[in-house]
Design a protein around this motif. Structure first.
Motif, short mmCIF file in Angstrom:
data_model
loop_
_atom_site.label_atom_id
_atom_site.label_comp_id
_atom_site.label_asym_id
_atom_site.label_seq_id
_atom_site.Cartn_x
_atom_site.Cartn_y
_atom_site.Cartn_z
N ILE A 290 0.86 -1.19 0.00
CA ILE A 290 0.00 0.00 0.00
C ILE A 290 0.89 1.24 0.00
O ILE A 290 1.74 1.39 0.88
N LYS A 291 0.71 2.11 -0.97
CA LYS A 291 1.49 3.33 -1.02
C LYS A 291 0.91 4.34 -0.04
O LYS A 291 -0.19 4.86 -0.23
N VAL A 292 1.67 4.59 1.03
CA VAL A 292 1.26 5.57 2.03
C VAL A 292 2.28 6.70 2.02
O VAL A 292 3.48 6.48 2.22
N PHE A 293 1.80 7.91 1.75
CA PHE A 293 2.68 9.07 1.79
C PHE A 293 2.71 9.61 3.21
O PHE A 293 1.72 9.60 3.93
N ILE A 294 3.89 10.10 3.59
CA ILE A 294 4.09 10.59 4.96
C ILE A 294 4.34 12.08 4.93
O ILE A 294 5.25 12.58 4.27
N GLU A 295 3.52 12.80 5.68
CA GLU A 295 3.63 14.25 5.80
C GLU A 295 3.97 14.60 7.25
O GLU A 295 3.35 14.07 8.18
N LEU A 296 4.95 15.45 7.44
CA LEU A 296 5.27 15.97 8.77
C LEU A 296 4.75 17.39 8.88
O LEU A 296 4.84 18.17 7.93
N SER A 297 4.22 17.72 10.05
CA SER A 297 3.64 19.04 10.24
C SER A 297 3.76 19.44 11.71
O SER A 297 3.89 18.60 12.59
N GLY A 298 3.73 20.75 11.94
CA GLY A 298 3.71 21.25 13.31
C GLY A 298 5.06 21.76 13.78
O GLY A 298 5.97 20.98 14.03
N GLY A 299 5.18 23.07 13.89
CA GLY A 299 6.37 23.68 14.46
C GLY A 299 7.63 23.59 13.62
O GLY A 299 8.73 23.74 14.13
N ILE A 300 7.48 23.35 12.33
CA ILE A 300 8.65 23.22 11.46
C ILE A 300 8.93 24.57 10.81
O ILE A 300 8.08 25.14 10.14
N ARG A 301 10.15 25.06 11.02
CA ARG A 301 10.59 26.37 10.56
C ARG A 301 11.98 26.22 9.92
O ARG A 301 12.57 25.15 9.95
N PRO A 302 12.52 27.31 9.36
CA PRO A 302 13.83 27.20 8.73
C PRO A 302 14.93 26.64 9.63
O PRO A 302 15.82 25.93 9.15
N HIS A 303 14.88 26.96 10.93
CA HIS A 303 15.95 26.52 11.81
C HIS A 303 15.96 25.01 12.05
O HIS A 303 16.99 24.44 12.42
N ASN A 304 14.81 24.33 11.85
CA ASN A 304 14.78 22.89 12.11
C ASN A 304 14.29 22.06 10.93
O ASN A 304 14.17 20.83 11.04
N VAL A 305 13.99 22.70 9.80
CA VAL A 305 13.43 21.95 8.67
C VAL A 305 14.41 20.90 8.15
O VAL A 305 14.01 19.80 7.74
N GLY A 306 15.71 21.21 8.19
CA GLY A 306 16.70 20.25 7.73
C GLY A 306 16.72 18.99 8.58
O GLY A 306 16.91 17.88 8.09
N LEU A 307 16.51 19.17 9.89
CA LEU A 307 16.49 18.04 10.82
C LEU A 307 15.37 17.07 10.48
O LEU A 307 15.55 15.85 10.49
N ARG A 310 15.87 15.29 6.92
CA ARG A 310 16.87 14.21 6.88
C ARG A 310 16.26 12.83 7.12
O ARG A 310 16.84 11.82 6.72
N ILE A 311 15.10 12.79 7.80
CA ILE A 311 14.49 11.48 8.02
C ILE A 311 13.62 11.07 6.82
O ILE A 311 12.99 10.03 6.83
N ARG A 312 13.59 11.94 5.82
CA ARG A 312 13.01 11.67 4.50
C ARG A 312 11.51 11.31 4.52
O ARG A 312 11.11 10.24 4.05
N PRO A 313 10.68 12.23 5.02
CA PRO A 313 9.25 12.07 4.76
C PRO A 313 9.00 12.40 3.29
O PRO A 313 9.91 12.84 2.58
N ASP A 314 7.80 12.22 2.84
CA ASP A 314 7.46 12.63 1.47
C ASP A 314 7.24 14.12 1.38
O ASP A 314 7.53 14.73 0.35
N ALA A 315 6.72 14.69 2.45
CA ALA A 315 6.38 16.12 2.42
C ALA A 315 6.42 16.71 3.81
O ALA A 315 6.25 16.00 4.82
N ILE A 316 6.62 18.02 3.85
CA ILE A 316 6.52 18.80 5.08
C ILE A 316 5.54 19.93 4.81
O ILE A 316 5.69 20.67 3.83
N SER A 317 4.52 20.04 5.65
CA SER A 317 3.56 21.14 5.50
C SER A 317 3.80 22.16 6.60
O SER A 317 4.12 21.80 7.73
N THR A 318 3.65 23.41 6.25
CA THR A 318 3.85 24.47 7.23
C THR A 318 2.98 25.66 6.88
O THR A 318 2.81 26.00 5.71
N SER A 319 2.42 26.28 7.88
CA SER A 319 1.52 27.41 7.66
C SER A 319 2.24 28.75 7.68
O SER A 319 1.72 29.74 7.16
#
Length: 338
Positions: A290-307, A310-319
């Protein structure tokens, strides 16, 4: 199948069309808000007479390079705003930079000449406000995209946008290389924490999907589904739901750009827990087919987006890219009389 770049360009073009319509739809309200046709200063000084001609040049006053967005709509704004004026009003345009271009210090962006300099002055601030805000969003988005691109991670916008400017701000995200995600509530199913609470919890949600008739489920999920999880227990239920979809013959896209995906959003996890849960999802996806895409969200900003990237989700969402970008370019306009 379309290539990655071609598909992103197609998405950009589609959202730009919606953004242009948003300009047209909102322009009367914008003009009324600033009382453009009641400019006391221009009236007092006689600058709105047709005998006063000249041009305005929009240019960068900021020493930091920025990504331009919104300039492609300026000609539309001037032309449509001119309709209530005298038929003798004339306008000529020259665009030095287009949306998606990098702008350097003192570089010209856009020029408009008119035989009514007062008309140009009355629209100056409206145009500046628009391109400054959209350029800020595009520049901030590009900053994140550049930070995560080597990890193969997409940056997604959210629906936290300025009321009335949804498509314009989503367009700016696309100019920056991000993806618009859901444009509105009809763009796909997204089950968030408050939906889950209102439904009585993940256990009830699981039971609901088990009992839901296949055709109805297929109809509602044709644009994809995102399920937000905030704990390991909720993730276990979300994976069981994914299995139900498979057993019911629900097919999702294998490419997140097509937006017809099954997405699990890991919300507000630190990067260590997110890494463990991401591996659990990947193992499930591999074993179940089953193809499940993984999105990370919540409190992600320039200072920690690289962190997180690196764990390689499919996407990061940020408001924050649409809600509170950290850098607003200083764009100004100078007037030149004939």
């Amino acid at each position: 199948m379309e290539g990655f770049d071609e598909l992103k360009q197609k998405i950009l073009t589609s959202v730009k069309t919606k953004a242009k319509y948003e300009v047209i739809k909102n322009l009367t309200r914008w003009l009324s808000e600033d009382k453009v046709f009641g400019d006391l200063t221009s009236h007092l000084l006689g600058l709105d007479y047709l005998s006063r001609s000249g041009k305005i040049i929009f240019f960068s006053k900021t020493k930091q390079d920025f990504l331009l967005a919104g300039a492609d709509f300026l000609q539309e704004i001037f032309n449509r705003s001119a309709k209530p004026y005298s038929q003798n009003l004339k306008l000529y345009f020259k665009q030095y930079k287009k949306d998606g271009d990098m702008v350097k210090y003192k570089e010209k962006i856009f020029e408009v000449w008119s035989n009514n300099i007062g008309f140009l002055l009355s629209l100056e601030r409206l145009c500046l406000n628009l391109i400054i805000r959209l350029s800020a969003i595009a520049t901030e988005t590009r900053r994140l995209v550049d930070a995560v691109s080597r990890f193969g991670v997409h940056i997604l916008a959210t629906r936290k946008t300025t009321p009335g400017l949804r498509f314009l701000e989503k367009y700016a995200v696309c100019v920056g290389g991000g993806l618009p995600y859901r444009l509105d509530l009809s763009s796909g199913v997204m089950i968030k924490d408050n939906h889950i609470k209102a439904f009585g919890g993940m256990k009830n949600l699981l039971s609901f999907f088990e009992k839901l008739e296949d055709e109805k489920l297929r109809r509602f999920l044709r644009k994809g589904i995102t399920i937000e999880v905030q704990s390991k227990k909720e993730l276990s239920y979300a994976l069981k739901i994914a299995k139900i979809f498979k057993d019911k013959g629900i097919n999702f896209s294998d490419d997140i750009l097509y937006q017809r995906c099954f997405i699990i959003m890991l919300d507000n996890f630190d990067h260590r827990d997110a890494k463990l849960l991401l591996k659990k999802i990947r193992d499930f996806s591999s074993s179940e087919g089953i193809k499940v895409f993984i999105e990370l969200s919540g409190g992600i900003r320039p200072h920690n987006v690289g962190l997180f990237a690196r764990i390689r989700p499919d996407a990061i969402s940020t408001s924050y890219i649409t809600f509170s970008p950290s850098f607003f370019p200083d764009i100004s306009a100078d007037i030149f009389l004939d």
